[in-house]
Design an enzyme around this catalytic site. Structure first.
Site, PDB file in Angstrom:
ATOM      1  N   PRO A  96       0.826  -1.213   0.000  1.00 18.05           N
ATOM      2  CA  PRO A  96       0.000   0.000   0.000  1.00 18.05           C
ATOM      3  C   PRO A  96       0.860   1.262   0.000  1.00 18.05           C
ATOM      4  CG  PRO A  96      -0.632  -1.497   1.771  1.00 18.05           C
ATOM      5  CD  PRO A  96       0.610  -2.052   1.170  1.00 18.05           C
ATOM      6  N   GLY A 100       3.973   3.721   5.303  1.00 17.51           N
ATOM      7  CA  GLY A 100       5.113   3.378   6.144  1.00 17.51           C
ATOM      8  C   GLY A 100       5.697   2.015   5.823  1.00 17.51           C
ATOM      9  N   LEU A 101       5.317   1.459   4.670  1.00 14.46           N
ATOM     10  CA  LEU A 101       5.827   0.132   4.312  1.00 14.46           C
ATOM     11  C   LEU A 101       6.878   0.200   3.205  1.00 14.46           C
ATOM     12  CD1 LEU A 101       2.456  -1.825   4.486  1.00 14.46           C
ATOM     13  CD2 LEU A 101       4.393  -2.086   6.028  1.00 14.46           C
ATOM     14  N   GLY A 102       7.257   1.390   2.827  1.00 21.17           N
ATOM     15  CA  GLY A 102       8.367   1.541   1.871  1.00 21.17           C
ATOM     16  C   GLY A 102       8.005   1.247   0.431  1.00 21.17           C
ATOM     17  N   SER A 103       6.759   1.519   0.041  1.00 21.24           N
ATOM     18  CA  SER A 103       6.340   1.167  -1.325  1.00 21.24           C
ATOM     19  C   SER A 103       7.203   1.861  -2.376  1.00 21.24           C
ATOM     20  CB  SER A 103       4.871   1.496  -1.547  1.00 21.24           C
ATOM     21  OG  SER A 103       4.667   2.880  -1.450  1.00 21.24           O
ATOM     22  N   ALA A 105      10.366   2.981  -2.228  1.00 23.22           N
ATOM     23  CA  ALA A 105      11.723   2.422  -2.309  1.00 23.22           C
ATOM     24  C   ALA A 105      11.692   1.037  -2.938  1.00 23.22           C
ATOM     25  CB  ALA A 105      12.351   2.367  -0.911  1.00 23.22           C
ATOM     26  N   ALA A 106      10.652   0.250  -2.641  1.00 23.02           N
ATOM     27  CA  ALA A 106      10.571  -1.108  -3.189  1.00 23.02           C
ATOM     28  C   ALA A 106      10.347  -1.069  -4.701  1.00 23.02           C
ATOM     29  CB  ALA A 106       9.455  -1.887  -2.498  1.00 23.02           C
ATOM     30  N   ASP A 147      14.845   3.028   4.878  1.00 22.82           N
ATOM     31  CA  ASP A 147      13.906   2.314   3.987  1.00 22.82           C
ATOM     32  C   ASP A 147      14.640   1.613   2.854  1.00 22.82           C
ATOM     33  OD1 ASP A 147      11.943   3.573   5.446  1.00 22.82           O
ATOM     34  OD2 ASP A 147      10.717   4.026   3.686  1.00 22.82           O
TER      35      ASP A 147
HETATM   36  O1  PMV Z   1       7.097   6.409   6.988  1.00 28.00           O
HETATM   37  P1  PMV Z   1       8.283   5.592   6.624  1.00 28.00           P
HETATM   38  O2  PMV Z   1       8.120   4.131   6.874  1.00 28.00           O
HETATM   39  O3  PMV Z   1       8.878   5.898   5.311  1.00 28.00           O
HETATM   40  O4  PMV Z   1       9.414   5.871   7.711  1.00 28.00           O
HETATM   41  C1  PMV Z   1       9.920   7.096   8.000  1.00 28.00           C
HETATM   42  C2  PMV Z   1      10.914   6.897   9.074  1.00 28.00           C
HETATM   43  C3  PMV Z   1      11.411   8.202   9.674  1.00 28.00           C
HETATM   44  O5  PMV Z   1      12.370   7.835  10.668  1.00 28.00           O
HETATM   45  C4  PMV Z   1      10.274   8.942  10.349  1.00 28.00           C
HETATM   46  C5  PMV Z   1      12.062   9.110   8.637  1.00 28.00           C
HETATM   47  C6  PMV Z   1      13.342   8.565   8.075  1.00 28.00           C
HETATM   48  O6  PMV Z   1      13.756   9.066   7.028  1.00 28.00           O
HETATM   49  O7  PMV Z   1      13.987   7.679   8.685  1.00 28.00           O
END
Ligand code: PMV
Length: 310
Positions: A96, A100-103, A105-106, A147
């Site tokens: 999704p 926050g699951l890195g879509s 970057a993946a 990520d």
């Molecule tokens: O929202 P995500 O999973 O892309 O994570 C961000 C993580 C942070 O520490 C808030 C920002 C970062 O660049 O590390």
């Protein structure tokens, strides 16, 4: 036909403080992936974004484009010093977006691998990681790099900004549930707000970052020695500190509370916060009850994953 892929990721401990040099722990989530399928032929390189139905021609000389896919393609070709292959690459992801699951970057990682494969040219993980970070930087401001690192290496990592990469040893695998609030995570906004708090009160917020760093170190020791029981409390404490940093939300609070009440030994938001996902530490016997509680508290999706199984 050739296929490349890259997994989703989830941050276990240390988000936000990681931007300020504290350690963070993150793991791949292979149940969710981005994939790129290469069909050789035709004229020039075309990228087909299956999820949006867009076909994007790649202009190699234009690396500063405002589309993450064509940017990744142009950077990869430039890095490999090769002309674009005659191929169509279809990109598809079950991860999704903005959760926050890195879509992002993946998708970039799978695409970079596909371009290298289409050119029969090797591309090391270290180089791919650098290219994906470059795309993340252009699209997300000042990412820590966690990520792209966990997604490209597909291994649990103990990440500290600017330090050599350390893989994380997990002695005893453990189960987590990943609960999605269904609200978009607002990483850029939450990272910006945390920066404002830090600038207003460097000593106070700096101490909060240090405490999060201590929790991440404690979690590392617990994972290395197989003391899974202590992880739950560490998650709860990390969540409390993230809440103090104002990056939680009513939806995240509802899911974390519901998971704990249904028997999870710990729960916390994961990633940028304000939406996106939370994680809950469970025994397999509790999975059904905690899953049901998460849905009842508003989760739109719950993914169960075993962390640390090789
Ligand atoms: O929202 P995500 O999973 O892309 O994570 C961000 C993580 C942070 O520490 C808030 C920002 C970062 O660049 O590390």
């Amino acid at each position: 036909m050739h296929l490349t892929s890259a997994p989703a990721k989830i941050i276990l401990f240390g988000e936000h403080a990681v931007v300020y040099g504290q350690p963070a722990l993150a793991v791949p989530v292979p149940a969710l992936t981005a994939q790129a399928e290469i069909v050789r032929g035709g004229s020039g390189l075309r990228i087909i974004a299956q999820d949006t139905g867009q076909t994007l021609p790649v202009n190699v000389d234009q690396a500063h484009v405002d589309n993450a896919l064509t940017l990744m393609a142009a950077l990869t070709l430039k890095h490999l010093q090769r002309p674009a292959p005659d191929a169509a690459i279809t990109v598809h992801s079950t991860i999704p977006l903005a959760s926050g699951l890195g879509s992002g970057a993946a998708v970039s990682a799978a695409l970079g691998r596909a371009i290298a494969l289409a050119l029969d040219t090797p591309l090391s993980d270290a180089d791919l990681n650098m290219l994906v970070y470059e795309v993340e930087r252009m699209h997300h401001g000042t990412p820590s790099g966690i990520d792209n690192t966990v997604i490209v290496y597909e291994k649990p990592v103990f990440f500290m900004r600017g330090q050599p990469l350390e893989m994380l040893t997990i002695k005893t695998p453990f189960h987590i549930l990943i609960g999605d609030t269904g609200k978009k995570g607002l990483t850029r906004e939450s990272v910006g707000d945390v920066r404002k708090h830090y600038e207003q009160d460097p000593a106070g917020v700096g101490t909060q970052f240090e405490t999060i760093g201590e929790i991440a170190w404690a979690a590392r020791h617990a994972l290395e020695s197989g003391q899974i029981d202590s992880l739950g409390e560490l998650m709860n404490r990390n969540h409390q500190l993230l809440r103090d940093l104002t990056v939680s939300s009513p939806e995240l609070e509802a899911l974390c509370d519901a998971a704990r009440q249904a028997g999870a030994s710990g729960a916390k938001l994961s990633g940028g916060g304000r939406g996106g996902n939370m994680i809950a530490l469970i025994n397999p016997a509790q999975e059904a009850a905690v899953t049901q509680a998460l849905y009842a508290a508003g989760a739109v999706r719950v993914v169960s994953t075993l962390i640390g199984a090789s």
